[in-house]
Design a protein around this motif. Structure first.
Motif, short mmCIF file in Angstrom:
data_model
loop_
_atom_site.label_atom_id
_atom_site.label_comp_id
_atom_site.label_asym_id
_atom_site.label_seq_id
_atom_site.Cartn_x
_atom_site.Cartn_y
_atom_site.Cartn_z
N ASP A 64 -2.25 2.13 -4.76
CA ASP A 64 -1.54 3.41 -4.75
C ASP A 64 -0.03 3.19 -4.77
N THR A 65 0.43 2.31 -5.66
CA THR A 65 1.82 1.89 -5.70
C THR A 65 2.37 2.00 -7.12
N SER A 66 3.62 2.42 -7.22
CA SER A 66 4.32 2.48 -8.51
C SER A 66 5.22 1.27 -8.67
N VAL A 67 5.01 0.53 -9.75
CA VAL A 67 5.88 -0.60 -10.09
C VAL A 67 6.55 -0.26 -11.42
N LYS A 68 7.86 -0.01 -11.37
CA LYS A 68 8.56 0.43 -12.57
C LYS A 68 8.86 -0.72 -13.53
N LEU B 25 0.84 -1.19 0.00
CA LEU B 25 0.00 0.00 0.00
C LEU B 25 0.88 1.24 0.00
N GLY B 26 0.66 2.14 -0.97
CA GLY B 26 1.40 3.40 -1.00
C GLY B 26 2.89 3.22 -1.12
N GLY B 27 3.33 2.24 -1.90
CA GLY B 27 4.75 1.94 -2.00
C GLY B 27 5.33 2.15 -3.38
N GLN B 28 6.56 1.68 -3.53
CA GLN B 28 7.26 1.77 -4.81
C GLN B 28 8.14 0.53 -4.99
N ILE B 29 8.08 -0.05 -6.18
CA ILE B 29 8.92 -1.20 -6.53
C ILE B 29 9.67 -0.82 -7.80
N ASP B 30 11.00 -0.85 -7.74
CA ASP B 30 11.79 -0.40 -8.88
C ASP B 30 12.03 -1.49 -9.92
N GLY B 31 11.88 -2.74 -9.54
CA GLY B 31 12.15 -3.84 -10.46
C GLY B 31 10.91 -4.61 -10.83
N GLN B 32 11.12 -5.79 -11.40
CA GLN B 32 10.03 -6.66 -11.83
C GLN B 32 9.40 -7.37 -10.65
N VAL B 33 8.10 -7.64 -10.76
CA VAL B 33 7.39 -8.45 -9.77
C VAL B 33 7.04 -9.78 -10.43
N THR B 34 7.48 -10.89 -9.82
CA THR B 34 7.19 -12.22 -10.32
C THR B 34 6.31 -12.94 -9.31
N VAL B 35 5.15 -13.41 -9.76
CA VAL B 35 4.20 -14.09 -8.88
C VAL B 35 4.10 -15.54 -9.31
N SER B 36 4.48 -16.45 -8.41
CA SER B 36 4.58 -17.87 -8.75
C SER B 36 3.24 -18.58 -8.54
N SER B 37 3.23 -19.88 -8.80
CA SER B 37 2.02 -20.69 -8.75
C SER B 37 1.31 -20.55 -7.41
#
Length: 323
Positions: A99-103, A79-91
């Motif tokens: 309200d988050t920025s994922v670059k 919530l209300g955060g920032q992720i500078d890299g990729q997000v990988t969601v597994s099985s």
């Protein structure tokens, strides 16, 4: 819909916590990894982040300067955060961002689901099957943005959002409400069809094969939608079974509706700048059972998100401070 978190995270400390986050020295030349099982607040992590298999992580105001991995059957709500890299969601994993920025990209492989809301922005968003996965997964985007969406599995539901090109092939359904697609929209072999209403497509909109219903525009159902669709390019709906309804559209290119069974119902409120190639019958009342089916899609996903978010936060709080 507003599913914002009602739980405030505890103030985080930028220190290691026994039983919480662990900084691990990975092999030479690799980045450090922060393992998250618990809850954390407004600090900056100069590392990658991993939610271990089966764990839950709740972050409020956290900046992650690396990539994020949500392992099998794990949950992450940020919530209300920032992720500078990729997000990988597994099985079986679940990713929930408000309200988050994922670059980087968000990549789902056999995931339980991904939910983006309240101004969240991501790069490319994808959902694919995984061998042995127990569910088809969902991508639920509310009031958010993505540079592109590519789904080959599960449910795709978008409302109040801005997207780049959208490709959905072999999904359960692809529903788009009150949104802008700045590129082509392509839906192929959707098991339960899809809908496009109150939206703008700056490209072609193509629906091919699969089962219906497929609804492009609101038909004559009062209160189901409030305005026209605008499709800058061609609109094509072909080879769909189970019902096709086309009305209340401005089409900058050609309109094609052919080889649909039953024959597509096309209303009088379409304005087409290009050519028209249709096998059609007059649009009858947009049946209540059809609108109810589309409305049930949103209701089912809202319930799934509410349950999974509540479970994620509860488990993360019980696990204690993450850092």
């Amino acid at each position: 819909m507003k599913l914002g978190s009602k739980i405030a995270a505890s103030t985080a400390t930028a220190a290691l916590a026994i039983g919480g986050v662990t900084l691990m020295a990975a092999p030479a030349q690799a980045d450090l990894v922060t393992l998250c099982s618990g809850h954390g607040g407004a600090i900056t992590l100069p590392t990658d982040l991993k939610v271990p298999a089966g764990a839950s992580c709740f972050l409020d105001g956290t900046t992650i300067q690396g990539k994020v991995t949500v392992e099998s059957d794990a949950n992450l709500h940020i919530l209300g955060g920032q992720i500078d890299g990729q997000v990988t969601v597994s099985s079986g994993g679940y990713f929930d961002a408000s309200d988050t920025s994922v670059k980087g990209d968000v990549v789902n492989t056999g995931a339980y689901g991904t939910y983006l809301e309240d101004g969240t922005s991501v790069a490319a968003l994808s959902a694919a099957a995984a061998e042995g996965a127990d569910n088809d997964g969902f991508v639920f985007v509310v009031g958010s943005s993505a540079s592109s969406v590519n789904a080959t599995v599960g449910e795709l539901y978008v409302t109040g959002s801005r997207l780049g090109g959208v490709s959905a092939e072999g999904v359960e359904y692809a529903d788009i409400f009150d949104s802008v697609v700045r590129g082509d929209l392509s839906v192929t072999d959707a098991a339960s069809g899809g809908i496009l209403v109150d939206s703008e497509v700056i490209g072609d909109a193509t629906y091919t094969g699969g089962n219906g219903p497929v609804a492009i525009g609101a038909g004559e159902s009062e209160g189901f939608a409030s305005s026209l669709n605008y499709i800058d390019g061609d609109l094509s709906v072909t080879g769909v079974s189970g019902g096709v309804y086309i009305d209340n559209n401005i089409v900058g290119g050609d309109l094609t509706a052919s080889d649909n069974s039953p024959t597509a119902q096309i209303g009088d409120n379409n304005r087409v700048r290009g050519g028209i190639l249709t096998q059609e019958v007059a649009l009858r009342t947009f049946a209540a059972e059809v609108t109810a089916e589309f409305e049930a899609h949103e209701a089912d996903l809202e319930e799934a998100v509410e349950e999974q978010r509540a479970e994620t936060i509860e488990e993360a709080l019980e696990a204690g401070p993450a850092f």
